[in-house]
Design a protein around this motif. Sequence first.
Motif, PDB file in Angstrom:
ATOM      1  N   TYR A  21      65.056  54.338  44.845  1.00 53.38           N
ATOM      2  CA  TYR A  21      64.987  52.880  44.807  1.00 53.38           C
ATOM      3  C   TYR A  21      64.822  52.361  43.376  1.00 53.38           C
ATOM      4  O   TYR A  21      65.330  51.289  43.036  1.00 53.38           O
ATOM      5  CB  TYR A  21      63.871  52.336  45.709  1.00 53.38           C
ATOM      6  CG  TYR A  21      63.999  50.837  45.864  1.00 53.38           C
ATOM      7  CD1 TYR A  21      65.079  50.299  46.557  1.00 53.38           C
ATOM      8  CD2 TYR A  21      63.099  49.963  45.268  1.00 53.38           C
ATOM      9  CE1 TYR A  21      65.241  48.925  46.669  1.00 53.38           C
ATOM     10  CE2 TYR A  21      63.261  48.585  45.384  1.00 53.38           C
ATOM     11  CZ  TYR A  21      64.338  48.073  46.089  1.00 53.38           C
ATOM     12  OH  TYR A  21      64.517  46.713  46.185  1.00 53.38           O
ATOM     13  N   TYR A 123      72.186  52.592  51.439  1.00 52.35           N
ATOM     14  CA  TYR A 123      71.501  51.425  50.845  1.00 52.35           C
ATOM     15  C   TYR A 123      70.915  51.772  49.485  1.00 52.35           C
ATOM     16  O   TYR A 123      71.046  51.005  48.521  1.00 52.35           O
ATOM     17  CB  TYR A 123      70.399  50.947  51.802  1.00 52.35           C
ATOM     18  CG  TYR A 123      69.511  49.858  51.232  1.00 52.35           C
ATOM     19  CD1 TYR A 123      70.050  48.662  50.774  1.00 52.35           C
ATOM     20  CD2 TYR A 123      68.125  50.034  51.162  1.00 52.35           C
ATOM     21  CE1 TYR A 123      69.236  47.663  50.255  1.00 52.35           C
ATOM     22  CE2 TYR A 123      67.308  49.031  50.644  1.00 52.35           C
ATOM     23  CZ  TYR A 123      67.865  47.847  50.188  1.00 52.35           C
ATOM     24  OH  TYR A 123      67.055  46.869  49.672  1.00 52.35           O
ATOM     25  N   HIS A 232      56.949  48.776  58.415  1.00 57.09           N
ATOM     26  CA  HIS A 232      58.273  49.372  58.619  1.00 57.09           C
ATOM     27  C   HIS A 232      58.805  50.112  57.382  1.00 57.09           C
ATOM     28  O   HIS A 232      58.607  49.669  56.251  1.00 57.09           O
ATOM     29  CB  HIS A 232      59.286  48.273  58.978  1.00 57.09           C
ATOM     30  CG  HIS A 232      60.710  48.719  58.837  1.00 57.09           C
ATOM     31  ND1 HIS A 232      61.355  49.439  59.809  1.00 57.09           N
ATOM     32  CD2 HIS A 232      61.592  48.614  57.803  1.00 57.09           C
ATOM     33  CE1 HIS A 232      62.579  49.737  59.401  1.00 57.09           C
ATOM     34  NE2 HIS A 232      62.760  49.236  58.178  1.00 57.09           N
ATOM     35  N   MET A 238      58.789  52.436  48.119  1.00 56.33           N
ATOM     36  CA  MET A 238      59.566  51.472  47.334  1.00 56.33           C
ATOM     37  C   MET A 238      58.701  50.776  46.294  1.00 56.33           C
ATOM     38  O   MET A 238      59.194  50.424  45.218  1.00 56.33           O
ATOM     39  CB  MET A 238      60.273  50.484  48.267  1.00 56.33           C
ATOM     40  CG  MET A 238      61.443  51.166  48.994  1.00 56.33           C
ATOM     41  SD  MET A 238      62.170  50.162  50.316  1.00 56.33           S
ATOM     42  CE  MET A 238      63.152  48.996  49.380  1.00 56.33           C
ATOM     43  N   LEU A 411      72.667  44.301  51.775  1.00 57.78           N
ATOM     44  CA  LEU A 411      71.779  43.505  50.933  1.00 57.78           C
ATOM     45  C   LEU A 411      71.983  43.949  49.485  1.00 57.78           C
ATOM     46  O   LEU A 411      71.907  45.133  49.175  1.00 57.78           O
ATOM     47  CB  LEU A 411      70.324  43.689  51.354  1.00 57.78           C
ATOM     48  CG  LEU A 411      69.316  42.798  50.634  1.00 57.78           C
ATOM     49  CD1 LEU A 411      68.183  42.384  51.586  1.00 57.78           C
ATOM     50  CD2 LEU A 411      68.698  43.476  49.419  1.00 57.78           C
TER      51      LEU A 411
ATOM     52  N   LEU B 149      60.950  41.753  57.936  1.00 57.31           N
ATOM     53  CA  LEU B 149      60.059  42.903  57.784  1.00 57.31           C
ATOM     54  C   LEU B 149      58.999  42.927  58.889  1.00 57.31           C
ATOM     55  O   LEU B 149      58.650  43.996  59.408  1.00 57.31           O
ATOM     56  CB  LEU B 149      59.394  42.866  56.401  1.00 57.31           C
ATOM     57  CG  LEU B 149      58.539  44.073  56.019  1.00 57.31           C
ATOM     58  CD1 LEU B 149      59.344  45.374  56.096  1.00 57.31           C
ATOM     59  CD2 LEU B 149      57.951  43.901  54.616  1.00 57.31           C
ATOM     60  N   SER B 204      63.126  41.154  52.766  1.00 49.72           N
ATOM     61  CA  SER B 204      64.324  41.782  53.354  1.00 49.72           C
ATOM     62  C   SER B 204      64.731  43.056  52.624  1.00 49.72           C
ATOM     63  O   SER B 204      65.284  43.977  53.225  1.00 49.72           O
ATOM     64  CB  SER B 204      65.508  40.803  53.337  1.00 49.72           C
ATOM     65  OG  SER B 204      65.255  39.681  54.150  1.00 49.72           O
ATOM     66  N   SER B 205      64.440  43.109  51.328  1.00 51.54           N
ATOM     67  CA  SER B 205      64.852  44.292  50.562  1.00 51.54           C
ATOM     68  C   SER B 205      64.167  45.561  51.073  1.00 51.54           C
ATOM     69  O   SER B 205      64.648  46.651  50.849  1.00 51.54           O
ATOM     70  CB  SER B 205      64.567  44.093  49.064  1.00 51.54           C
ATOM     71  OG  SER B 205      63.179  44.147  48.788  1.00 51.54           O
ATOM     72  N   PHE B 206      63.042  45.389  51.799  1.00 46.32           N
ATOM     73  CA  PHE B 206      62.339  46.561  52.336  1.00 46.32           C
ATOM     74  C   PHE B 206      62.912  47.047  53.660  1.00 46.32           C
ATOM     75  O   PHE B 206      62.399  47.992  54.245  1.00 46.32           O
ATOM     76  CB  PHE B 206      60.837  46.259  52.483  1.00 46.32           C
ATOM     77  CG  PHE B 206      60.175  46.091  51.151  1.00 46.32           C
ATOM     78  CD1 PHE B 206      59.918  47.195  50.351  1.00 46.32           C
ATOM     79  CD2 PHE B 206      59.847  44.841  50.669  1.00 46.32           C
ATOM     80  CE1 PHE B 206      59.344  47.046  49.100  1.00 46.32           C
ATOM     81  CE2 PHE B 206      59.274  44.685  49.422  1.00 46.32           C
ATOM     82  CZ  PHE B 206      59.022  45.787  48.630  1.00 46.32           C
ATOM     83  N   LEU B 207      63.947  46.383  54.148  1.00 48.10           N
ATOM     84  CA  LEU B 207      64.607  46.879  55.348  1.00 48.10           C
ATOM     85  C   LEU B 207      66.104  46.955  55.128  1.00 48.10           C
ATOM     86  O   LEU B 207      66.894  46.796  56.059  1.00 48.10           O
ATOM     87  CB  LEU B 207      64.259  46.032  56.585  1.00 48.10           C
ATOM     88  CG  LEU B 207      64.420  44.520  56.506  1.00 48.10           C
ATOM     89  CD1 LEU B 207      65.143  43.996  57.746  1.00 48.10           C
ATOM     90  CD2 LEU B 207      63.047  43.892  56.431  1.00 48.10           C
ATOM     91  N   GLY B 208      66.495  47.233  53.894  1.00 40.22           N
ATOM     92  CA  GLY B 208      67.921  47.294  53.563  1.00 40.22           C
ATOM     93  C   GLY B 208      68.690  48.225  54.479  1.00 40.22           C
ATOM     94  O   GLY B 208      69.807  47.927  54.885  1.00 40.22           O
TER      95      GLY B 208
END
Lengths: 424, 394
Positions: A21, A123, A232, A238, A411, B149, B204-208
């Motif tokens: 990341y 990703y 999650h 990250m 994304l 998230l 949102s970047s944490f569930l890409g």
Amino acid sequence: MNAPLTGFHIAVHASGVAAAYAGRMLGGMGAEVVLIEPPQGSPLRQEPPFLPELGQTKKPLPFRSFGLDGPRQSKSSPGDWTTRNWVGGGVCPLDATSRGTTDPTPTPPLKGRGLGTSALFAYLTAGASSTVCDLQTDDGCAALTAILSECDIFIDDTPLASREALGLDEAAIAARHPDLIHVSILPFGAIGEKAHWKGEEINLQHASGEGYLLPNGLSVEQFPDRPPVKIHGHFAEMQGGIAAALGALAALRVRGEIGGQYVDISSQDAMLSVGAFAIQRFGDGSVEHRVERSFRYGGVLPCKDGFVELLTLEQRQWDGLVELLGRPEWAEDPALADSLERSRRGPELNRHIRAWAKSRKVEDIVREGQKLSVPLAKYNTPAEVLRDPHERVRGLFQPVEVQGAGLLDMLISPIQFDSGTGML
Amino acid sequence: MTRPLAGIRIADFTVHNAGPFATHLLSQLGAEVIKIESAMRPDAFRKPHPVYGRMGPATFDQVASTKLSVRINLKLPKGVALAKRLVAISDVAAESFRPGVLDRLGLGYAVLQQVKQDIVLLAVSSSGQYGPDKHFAGYAPLFGAWGGLSDLTGYEDGPPVEMRHVMDHTVGMNAAVAVLAALHRRDASGEGGLVDVSAREVASSFLGEALLLAAAGGEPRRMGNDHPRMAPHGVYPALGEDQWVSIAVASDAEWQALAQIIGVDDVRFASEAERHASRHELEVLVGRWTVTLSADAAAEQLQAAGIAAHASWNTVSLTSDPHLRTRRALVTVQEPDGKERAAVGVPMRLSKGADIGIHRGTPKLGEHEDYVYGELLGMTKAERLALEDEEVIY
């Protein structure tokens, strides 16, 4: 204007999410990222969830069906992909010449061992190129040295015990590449009593304190006796990646004066730092606990067709909420004009607010609430985030060719420069 | 030793958590951060927040550490003029108002560019500087809700889970990275830039990966502590009330080591796929062993056998941990009144920057005006007093 990190070269040797990341984040800001992979490919290629095969993308499939419910081959086949291939694809509508789209070599398979394409790997590596370096061989080490001699930043998550044999220890890298920013990312860092400890995501969330504090609000109210639940995905890892990007760019600023240096990142440290609040609370004399870490009123509100979040911190927001509720008699109690009194009577307030929300639709509550400047949000599913008109306007998602899975909205970056969307 | 951002100055208009955490990180790396507030509008986080059931300030001490404090009343034209003078001697301006507020104050990006041609403006907001929802008010739990998230976090059979301060602070850490990237470009090209950080997009970047799966027609959903591959994987009861240990078994070899420790000999669990299918049964078997030991003892024994494990720590354990202290991830900060408190450091160690980190405790409102207004701006005492009388410095 150019993407901010145009011209910087970064090599990433990653078997875990944190290091990958870090590269992804820097790549999203314009740096050129090359993945250094062993002949069998990065282990991240084997990490679920997996994407459905091309041609099956319309069929709704549950999350788990991409997991390990099917057979898994124990032995990997050697990668059949060539060097300097494009890994995650990467269509860049803003600056199509930057990289990726013009490369003539075939796209390498992202597939794991018969499991399909890893969505996680796709990703994390979108926009990067890949080179195979077998560090068990002299040729592989020489190839890495050649690559690093042209790089500004090297990001590595090799466990400490294996580094010296592979020539990846701090001293060896510094001797060969005095101007390189060498970033080490490990679950618990490279120095300290736990430097050799293993840490998966769930361990890192609990080693940094946030794990102990979740769930909160409605969830812990409903399930007070269950074990804590994790955030999650790879939230803590990250954070390690983001801290690594921060450290790398900071070190780069003074490279001209003092040369390269070694940046030691621990995902535990990074996750702890974003949990600063609980540490400050400790300093103030209280130990946070998930059961007490709920808003006195508001929070997760179950509605007729989903959930909304409600949080009123300021007086005018409370006033707006009373308006939204239709000025019920209980809310007009003059004592509730005082925020401390509202706090004291939080559970009572919440009974009323929940009863009100239960028979209403999410969209109605959010629409009316936002008109009154009441902080309210719908709990969006991933599919809803993808379709979100706001994010469509902002270009958060852009079509990216993902090998084996086709053109998919991905994304790009949560950060925009100069009111333009990010790039891969 | 060199603090890498020495020589960088930041005019900091941010409030609450996310923006201030960004400038807090940069201040620990050596940037000179000037926090701008007023007695009329102090940072809301200097004040108690009863909705949290808390009568003291929130993270203000943490994120204000190492910053300089000055007062400016931005409601008055002379206050705006004073703010511009500060921006003119700064490399970065940072703000976290709702989009449009800075423009209304007369301090929008175009104006700041006239004041300082190569200024980097960091704008942190809940939904970004443009787009249909740009005006939305928001806090951490709303970012997590909008961004998806929270929907993916929680027990499978329970409601979504609110994101709390970690959400704000990661927005800040993302923003700090972006500011450094923009400064690199400025150094290379002479151009500043507007850095637009949307908190819900950071969420949102944490569930890409889940968003990509959804784009391919999948339906990712919350799954408690389950991992899509690993089993056992979860949080298990340890000896004592509300004590837990987290364990993640990543390979067959690790499972064999664990099986030996917990005394399970069952061929049904030989492969990862089989373990995953039997994960609820395994959870009971692992829990029977963990509950006999303290969480730390269980983790140490498992780590010695090569298995990833860690106790679920509260802040008592965290603040007394030698490893975190060695790394200066946790430090003790002395406040001006002599009181000591635990704080988190900047999450990195630099081989040529041992002096990064927190250098001062919480500044009092306006504490550094002699330096900032007197030395940096060269204002006379009379000039400052006049502005105080006019409630510009207020």
